[in-house]
Design a protein around this motif. Structure first.
Motif, mmCIF file in Angstrom:
data_model
loop_
_atom_site.group_PDB
_atom_site.id
_atom_site.type_symbol
_atom_site.label_atom_id
_atom_site.label_comp_id
_atom_site.label_asym_id
_atom_site.label_seq_id
_atom_site.Cartn_x
_atom_site.Cartn_y
_atom_site.Cartn_z
ATOM 1 N N THR A 32 0.832 -1.204 0.000
ATOM 2 C CA THR A 32 0.000 0.000 0.000
ATOM 3 C C THR A 32 0.862 1.247 0.000
ATOM 4 O OG1 THR A 32 -1.710 1.204 1.238
ATOM 5 C CG2 THR A 32 -0.153 -0.077 2.536
ATOM 6 N N GLN A 57 -8.456 8.269 10.832
ATOM 7 C CA GLN A 57 -8.032 7.987 9.460
ATOM 8 C C GLN A 57 -9.235 8.032 8.536
ATOM 9 O OE1 GLN A 57 -6.278 3.972 10.685
ATOM 10 N NE2 GLN A 57 -7.029 3.425 8.654
ATOM 11 N N GLY A 58 -9.034 7.710 7.263
ATOM 12 C CA GLY A 58 -10.096 7.888 6.275
ATOM 13 C C GLY A 58 -11.381 7.145 6.593
ATOM 14 N N ARG A 59 -11.254 5.900 7.008
ATOM 15 C CA ARG A 59 -12.470 5.099 7.219
ATOM 16 C C ARG A 59 -13.273 5.599 8.412
ATOM 17 N NH1 ARG A 59 -8.975 -0.143 7.625
ATOM 18 N NH2 ARG A 59 -7.803 1.210 6.284
ATOM 19 N N GLU A 99 -15.406 8.054 6.967
ATOM 20 C CA GLU A 99 -16.498 7.357 6.254
ATOM 21 C C GLU A 99 -17.574 6.908 7.240
ATOM 22 O OE1 GLU A 99 -14.184 4.311 4.316
ATOM 23 O OE2 GLU A 99 -14.059 5.477 2.468
ATOM 24 N N PHE A 146 -14.915 1.873 -2.617
ATOM 25 C CA PHE A 146 -13.712 1.393 -1.944
ATOM 26 C C PHE A 146 -14.173 0.437 -0.843
ATOM 27 C CE2 PHE A 146 -10.301 1.695 1.261
ATOM 28 C CZ PHE A 146 -9.326 1.073 0.503
ATOM 29 N N ASN A 162 -9.496 3.873 -6.392
ATOM 30 C CA ASN A 162 -8.546 2.916 -5.814
ATOM 31 C C ASN A 162 -8.642 1.562 -6.516
ATOM 32 O OD1 ASN A 162 -7.352 0.902 -4.137
ATOM 33 N ND2 ASN A 162 -7.392 2.299 -2.407
ATOM 34 N N ASP A 204 -14.248 11.902 -1.964
ATOM 35 C CA ASP A 204 -13.190 11.170 -1.262
ATOM 36 C C ASP A 204 -11.877 11.613 -1.904
ATOM 37 O OD1 ASP A 204 -11.255 9.448 -0.366
ATOM 38 O OD2 ASP A 204 -12.485 7.640 -0.495
ATOM 39 N N SER A 223 -8.185 10.343 3.602
ATOM 40 C CA SER A 223 -7.241 9.609 4.435
ATOM 41 C C SER A 223 -5.943 10.401 4.415
ATOM 42 C CB SER A 223 -7.001 8.210 3.851
ATOM 43 O OG SER A 223 -5.869 7.630 4.489
ATOM 44 N N LYS A 255 -2.691 9.039 2.987
ATOM 45 C CA LYS A 255 -2.352 9.187 1.562
ATOM 46 C C LYS A 255 -2.218 10.675 1.262
ATOM 47 C CE LYS A 255 -4.883 5.009 0.253
ATOM 48 N NZ LYS A 255 -4.265 4.161 -0.753
ATOM 49 N N ARG A 268 -2.250 -5.363 -7.097
ATOM 50 C CA ARG A 268 -1.779 -3.988 -7.001
ATOM 51 C C ARG A 268 -0.384 -3.961 -6.402
ATOM 52 N NH1 ARG A 268 -4.743 0.029 -2.857
ATOM 53 N NH2 ARG A 268 -3.149 -0.539 -1.354
HETATM 54 N N1 F0G Z 1 -10.767 5.989 0.497
HETATM 55 C C1 F0G Z 1 -9.817 5.587 -0.367
HETATM 56 C C2 F0G Z 1 -9.927 5.969 -1.816
HETATM 57 C C3 F0G Z 1 -8.725 4.841 0.103
HETATM 58 O O1 F0G Z 1 -7.785 4.460 -0.760
HETATM 59 C C4 F0G Z 1 -8.655 4.507 1.477
HETATM 60 C C5 F0G Z 1 -7.593 3.665 1.980
HETATM 61 C C6 F0G Z 1 -9.673 4.945 2.326
HETATM 62 C C7 F0G Z 1 -10.725 5.687 1.802
HETATM 63 C C8 F0G Z 1 -9.667 4.622 3.789
HETATM 64 O O2 F0G Z 1 -8.680 5.372 4.421
HETATM 65 O O3 F0G Z 1 -7.052 3.655 5.282
HETATM 66 O O4 F0G Z 1 -7.060 5.999 6.164
HETATM 67 O O5 F0G Z 1 -8.888 4.451 6.715
HETATM 68 N N2 F0G Z 1 -6.845 2.970 1.262
HETATM 69 C C9 F0G Z 1 -5.746 2.131 1.763
HETATM 70 C C10 F0G Z 1 -5.123 1.343 0.625
HETATM 71 C C11 F0G Z 1 -6.097 1.273 2.914
HETATM 72 O O6 F0G Z 1 -4.220 0.558 0.912
HETATM 73 O O7 F0G Z 1 -5.493 1.519 -0.528
HETATM 74 P P1 F0G Z 1 -7.883 4.830 5.716
#
Ligand code: F0G
Length: 481
Positions: A58, A107-109, A112, A132, A193, A222, A262, A265, A410
């Motif tokens: 990742t 974090q991102g989730r 969400e 996602f 993603n 997002d 997130s 990233k 990936r």
């Molecule tokens: N949205 C997208 C487009 C993401 O790629 C991710 C995380 C999240 C939300 C959630 O964010 O991890 O900070 O809670 N993507 C990681 C990946 C896990 O490996 O692609 P998060």
């Protein structure tokens, strides 16, 4: 990073940074790699870092930080409430997105979760270009469903369409005409993603938002992968040629009601949050932050990470910083394609994506070709990728398998982490594996969690094919690692 030509004519991405802190890597022998893969239940998430050479799982939370980011962490203001660090972060968000309100999250989730708990009810439909994993899990957990509206080109593996993440605007109009009463918001993932880091165009983002607003529906961006998407808009879209990254970002954010991300990233740190223009929306979500994340001025993030994120967001507005990922990914993708290895084209952001269905046509989708390829590549080269295929889907309510639209492996490119010779090594081992692809077999679950099974599910090879890879490796590479 772009625009520097070599006299030799070679097309090589040149780093516009130097490496000042390094971490030693080990490459364990192929026999140990086989053993480690079996111990990990053929799931690359369950490998231990000490067994990994190139970690391409990742780009989340593993990007290299700049000297400015590290320096900023030293002046973080550690207070539970009212920290100046938080003010610096919200000021930066205002400067870049023009958003006056911000809710921090760990974090991102988590962002969400807050958005889903506020807006999703049983029967809700959330249109999006593509889902996602964690996004969908939060929506379905609350009784909602996802409507995927990416253009048909989006799931074609080989293409020269520059914006494969675009919304199909006709499908969007139709859905909103028919079911707008069940749609609390539309979600725009820029960039995407699960379909290979493919971007949306500025024009498509703006038109999507206009359609939503004409039906009185909120727009949610997002922005986790926005840095790559901005790069592609600037590089590939005529109408953006004369716009600065800041101007493009502002054009996008002006059309959004809610922007979440997130910070693992976007901003090259760790954390996340939700930014918005409107106080009423802020008030609707605010209570959930202290309840699930932390007080309103840190939301579960460390102040050091918030400082680093503030600087990282600023650096995201610099083309020489954000181009590094896409240019390395392009190099890897182009080299593999030249050697006949099936890859997703055009190259996107996030990472290089191998097409496992075409790489392993003899492995049935029910035996998880993308998962099998991930296991095989680790054994072949100590390179850890991530399955983005059927294992990453959830089963249907009746328990039947939901076969993914695309079976991808990936290989993420954490930003500014790998050198070009390391990328060359990964290419070399992938080509070797491609020439020995007949040896790779399928996988089956031995332990299958109900949701997000790709994180901690355990599988096994349907035949002892990992042993065959080890034998072929020894035959071709002698006693080399
Ligand atoms: N949205 C997208 C487009 C993401 O790629 C991710 C995380 C999240 C939300 C959630 O964010 O991890 O900070 O809670 N993507 C990681 C990946 C896990 O490996 O692609 P998060």
């Amino acid at each position: 990073m772009s625009g520097i030509r070599f006299y030799s004519g070679k097309d090589i991405p040149l780093e516009l940074h130097k490496v000042r802190i390094v971490q030693k890597l080990d490459l364990v022998p192929v026999e140990r790699r086989r053993e480690a893969m079996l111990e990990a239940g053929c799931n690359t998430f369950l490998l231990k870092n000490k067994d990994i050479f190139l970690d391409m799982l990742t780009d989340s939370g593993v990007n290299a930080m700049s000297d400015r980011q590290l320096a900023s962490m030293m002046v973080a203001d550690d207070s539970y409430a009212g920290s100046s660090t938080f003010t610096r972060l919200t000021d930066k968000l205002y400067e870049i997105f023009g958003t006056e309100y911000f809710l921090p999250a760990h974090q991102g989730r988590a962002a969400e979760n807050i958005i889903a708990m506020t807006f999703v009810r049983p029967g809700s439909i959330i249109p999006m270009n593509y889902h996602f994993t964690t996004t969908k899990a939060h929506i379905t957990r609350l009784g909602g469903s996802v409507a995927e509206l990416v253009v048909d080109e989006g799931t074609k593996i080989v293409s020269d369409y520059p914006f494969k993440g675009n919304f199909d605007l006709e499908k969007l109009e139709r859905l909103l005409d028919e079911k707008s009463d069940r749609i609390p918001f539309i979600r725009i993932e820029a960039g995407t993603n699960l379909i290979g880091g493919q971007p949306l165009s500025l024009e498509n983002i703006e038109m999507t938002a206009d359609i939503a607003h004409s039906h009185g529906i909120l727009t949610v961006l997002d922005a986790s992968l926005l840095q790559d998407n901005l790069y592609f808009i600037k590089e590939r879209e005529d109408c953006a040629k004369d716009l600065s990254l800041r101007e493009i970002t502002k054009r996008i954010s002006d059309k959004m009601d809610i922007i979440y991300f997130s910070g693992r990233k976007l901003g090259f740190a760790r954390g996340g949050g939700i930014a918005m223009h409107d106080k009423a929306l802020y008030m609707r979500m605010r209570e959930l932050v202290p309840m699930f994340e932390g007080f309103l001025t840190y939301g579960g993030m460390s102040v050091r990470e918030m400082e680093a994120m503030t600087v990282g967001l600023d650096e995201t507005m610099d083309m020489s910083v954000i181009s590094q990922g896409p240019l390395f990914i392009k190099y890897m993708t182009d080299e593999l394609a030249r050697k006949g290895v099936p890859v997703v084209t055009p190259p996107g952001g996030l990472g290089c994506h191998l097409d496992a269905s075409c790489f392993l046509p003899h492995v049935r989708q029910e035996e998880y070709p993308a998962g099998a390829l991930a296991a095989a590549l680790y054994v072949a080269g100590g390179v850890r990728g991530m399955e983005r295929g059927t294992i990453s889907e959830q089963r249907e309510e009746d328990g039947s398998e939901h076969l993914a639209a695309v079976e991808l492996l990936r290989l993420a490119m954490p930003r500014r982490v790998f050198t070009l010779s390391q990328v060359e090594y990964a290419i070399d081992r992938i080509v070797w594996l491609y020439e020995h692809r007949d040896l790779v077999g399928g996988l089956r679950f031995v332990e299958e969690p109900e949701s997000l099974r790709f994180f901690f599910g355990r599988l096994e090879p349907v035949t002892p094919w990992l042993d065959d890879i080890v034998k072929a490796f020894r035959r071709d590479f002698g006693d080399s690692l």
